[in-house]
Design a protein around this motif. Sequence first.
Motif, short mmCIF file in Angstrom:
data_model
loop_
_atom_site.label_atom_id
_atom_site.label_comp_id
_atom_site.label_asym_id
_atom_site.label_seq_id
_atom_site.Cartn_x
_atom_site.Cartn_y
_atom_site.Cartn_z
N UNK A 96 0.82 -1.21 0.00
CA UNK A 96 0.00 0.00 0.00
C UNK A 96 0.85 1.26 0.00
N UNK A 97 2.10 1.13 0.44
CA UNK A 97 3.03 2.25 0.37
C UNK A 97 3.75 2.30 -0.98
N UNK A 98 3.39 1.37 -1.85
CA UNK A 98 3.92 1.41 -3.21
C UNK A 98 5.09 0.49 -3.48
N UNK A 99 5.40 -0.43 -2.55
CA UNK A 99 6.55 -1.32 -2.72
C UNK A 99 6.04 -2.72 -3.05
N UNK A 100 6.27 -3.17 -4.27
CA UNK A 100 5.81 -4.49 -4.67
C UNK A 100 6.92 -5.53 -4.62
N UNK A 101 8.18 -5.07 -4.48
CA UNK A 101 9.31 -5.99 -4.39
C UNK A 101 9.35 -6.64 -3.01
N UNK A 102 10.06 -7.75 -2.85
CA UNK A 102 10.20 -8.37 -1.53
C UNK A 102 10.79 -7.39 -0.51
N UNK A 103 10.27 -7.42 0.70
CA UNK A 103 10.67 -6.42 1.70
C UNK A 103 11.17 -7.00 3.01
N UNK A 104 10.77 -8.22 3.36
CA UNK A 104 11.08 -8.72 4.71
C UNK A 104 12.57 -8.79 4.98
N UNK A 105 13.34 -9.25 3.99
CA UNK A 105 14.78 -9.35 4.22
C UNK A 105 15.48 -8.01 4.07
N UNK A 106 14.74 -6.98 3.73
CA UNK A 106 15.26 -5.61 3.79
C UNK A 106 14.99 -4.98 5.15
N UNK A 107 13.84 -5.32 5.74
CA UNK A 107 13.40 -4.68 6.98
C UNK A 107 13.86 -5.42 8.23
N UNK A 108 13.77 -6.75 8.21
CA UNK A 108 14.12 -7.52 9.41
C UNK A 108 15.56 -7.29 9.88
N UNK A 109 16.55 -7.19 8.97
CA UNK A 109 17.92 -6.95 9.45
C UNK A 109 18.07 -5.63 10.20
N UNK A 110 17.26 -4.64 9.86
CA UNK A 110 17.32 -3.36 10.57
C UNK A 110 16.91 -3.57 12.03
N UNK A 111 15.79 -4.28 12.21
CA UNK A 111 15.33 -4.56 13.57
C UNK A 111 16.30 -5.47 14.31
N UNK A 112 16.87 -6.43 13.59
CA UNK A 112 17.87 -7.32 14.20
C UNK A 112 19.03 -6.52 14.79
N UNK A 113 19.55 -5.57 14.02
CA UNK A 113 20.70 -4.80 14.48
C UNK A 113 20.35 -3.90 15.65
N UNK A 114 19.08 -3.51 15.76
CA UNK A 114 18.65 -2.67 16.88
C UNK A 114 18.44 -3.49 18.15
#
Length: 883
Positions: free
Chosen positions: A319-337
């Motif tokens: 809905x934000x306009x991203x149709x490409x895979x996203x989980x492996x882009x976002x999860x590492x950010x949370x992992x590092x935090x």
Amino acid sequence: MKTAEIRSRFIDFFVKHQHVDVPSASLLYNDPTLLFVNAGMVPFKPYFLGDEPAPYDRAVSAQKCVRTLDIEEVGKTTRHGTFFQMLGNFSFGDYFKEGAITYAWEFVTGSEEDGCLGFDPETVWVTALHGDQETIDLWQKVGIPRERIQERGLKDNYWHMGVPGPGGPCSEIYIDRGPGFGADGGPEADEDRFLEIWNLVFQQEELSAVRAKDDFDVARQLPSRNIDTGAGLERIALLKQNVANMYEIDEVYPVIQKAAELSGKRYGDDHTDDIRFRVVADHVRSSLMLMTDGVTPGNEARGYVLRRLLRRVIRSMRLLGVSAPVLLELLPVSRDLMRVSYPDIDAAWPRVAEAAEAEEKSFRRTLQSGTVLFDSAVDDARSEHVTTLPGDQAFRLHDTFGFPIDLTMEMAAEQGLTVDRARFDALMKEQKERARADAKSKKGGAASLEAYRELREAGEVPFLGYTDLDVSTRVRGIVADGVVVDRALDGATVDIVLQETPFYAESGGQDADRGVIRGDGFSLNVIDVQRPVPGLVVHRVEVLGELPVGASVDARVDGIARHGSCQAHTATHIVHAALRELVGPTATQAGSYNKPGYMRFDFSSTHGLSDQLKAEIEGRSNEAIADNFAVTAQEMKLEDAKALGAMAMFGEKYPPIVRMVELAGPWSRELCGGTHVATTAEIGMLNLLSESSIGSGVRRVEALVAADAFSKFAAERALVSTLTDTLRVQPDQLVGRVERLVTQLKDAEKQIARLNAEKLLASSATLVEQAETVGGVRYLGVSTPGVAGGDLRTLVLDLRERLGSGPAVVALIGGSDKPTAVVATNEAARGLGLRAGQLIGLASAALGGKGGGKDDLAQGGGTDPAAAPMALAAVRSALDSRG
């Protein structure tokens, strides 16, 4: 002030005040009443209830928690998050209200220089349960004026878990964020401006039933008065970091930034998009923590919750306009935090990443296929000028494309539409009934429910088997291959419906009756009895002769088998009562199954039974059998049965009029439609076979009854006699003699293993001669059948050392029926980019399995021992390709 620092300050403060620092429990804590740990006190529940003695008088923790009841509110308010961290200080019969209030006031308002939070005392408001004057006086004593102490009712100021367990009045601490956040007037006026950060619970009661936040029954006063507090770490952080909400704190906001980067949109520009950004940030962190603790996406219970969170992330990003895979882009950010506070995230990361990637691929396929159907349904609704999507369409999205109903409802809401949920639920129920009929169809294909419904329209089939095992009746209908027919021929297996029946249909854990149905010119062997739709008893029969609809028949139950079922079913009730008596009232039923000679019973428990307790349960059960209790049954209103304390199966739906089976009055009262013996002495005896875990918080006991129990005892006696004769000892010396033999055997096995290891190492020099140079790397790939486990790893490490300091890789394939692979690389090889963890994946794939490990040493395996040459060749090929 960083979130991690706040956590450290809290723990350090209470450790300084003689509290034991207790690490966070897993989110999957063994409590059968909870999917996840949803409060900081959950790991301490047995201590509050007095079920276990507390190992300390005071404790402090920072507990991981997940709550998903308010998932639809995530992102819309400052107060809702699915994953959060609860800071808590706990007292088990030590200090009570005054101590809790004094500590809280000191930590909240004490200076930052002294390790506290440093909030301005003038901004602090508190609440107390209406009429709790002691709490009000104590807050005034520490310095809060009466006008900033508000009294509230049970809904706000009585805390419990939402299920039976400990509870008590509470006092909440709020911080005034200022006029820019809402109206004045304290928490009663505005809970956005006045933000709750801490709840002090005065645990003093055990609740036996919880119907609502303010509607519950108190069973007793707890053995001791305790303190249970919960401070929301994220809420404190948003105040100390001066941000607008919990999604903007340092442990969460970078995920929003990454989502904004991927979408090309800016957080803060659009209210609707901002909600989506916050949903993404919250759910990514929650999913990471759940997967770290072992949850995998699925369609049941915990797995379904995780799947829903992950799919809401993907949906929000689309809905934000991203149709490409996203989980492996976002999860590492949370992992590092989050790895700062939870280092185990790193160890779990490969598994987490793999599960997330697979789930996203699956859901992307679902979205691509289902969205077309959804859009078409929306267009149809608008063309027809209606605001409700048909339940049939929602069911098709679920059944064909895997759309969860909540996703369909969410997507419909975005289009200004609702979903006919009642119709959807009805279709889901029919599907479950069809699946149940399929599962219970012992031979051939399951008949369609439509055929059964047609026969049900003629009325309910009365069950006469409580009193009669031989009934004269007629054949109401015949179903063959899903179709209602007027006759069945010799040799056929069909389902028949009688006008009334003495045959018990499988239900309530009791197996179906067997027997014979006879008529003029035919005989029917009854092999199964089921209820595919409510009120209809269906008999699966093998036909001898020719069976016409309407024929008069004599239906006769196998009396011996029925009596065996009765013995086993009554024994199940006895074991349940014995467990509740000896283990406690928390040992409630979670399932059962009984048939002639055998019973099993599943019950809720976080702990296994000791050998002594198992013996006591078996003894108490046989005592109840010998006491010859009368077994009575009576029908009554559901509420009357519950008032008498009748046990009901959790989650089971009961009609207004129920059947209550009773043994020895209140000792055993259960809602039950099964058949039973007249007195417990008819059971004869019970032999408890085993007790084991069958899932988180659920245990299972199995037992033989009646003649089967006696046969088992006799067989065990014969075995003891044989062993004593063979070992030439008396029965009371048998255990000691066997223990000595086992010790001797273990010593011999260790000696053999040591000799094998020495033999392996002695062969290393010969094996090294087989090494070759591949792609500039010394490579030794050898198949060593029969060598496995530690011996294989020892050998591979020795060979790696013998290959010298130049780049070297060793791959060994050992094991027997299931091959084991081990790959080792030395430092020089790793310097060239060769990683054991990657190479083992190639070898394991060739073997038909998986593998993993570190850069220097990795292990895997598979199912095909004949593929060992291909596995070694795969590693060699990888080395050769870099040359």
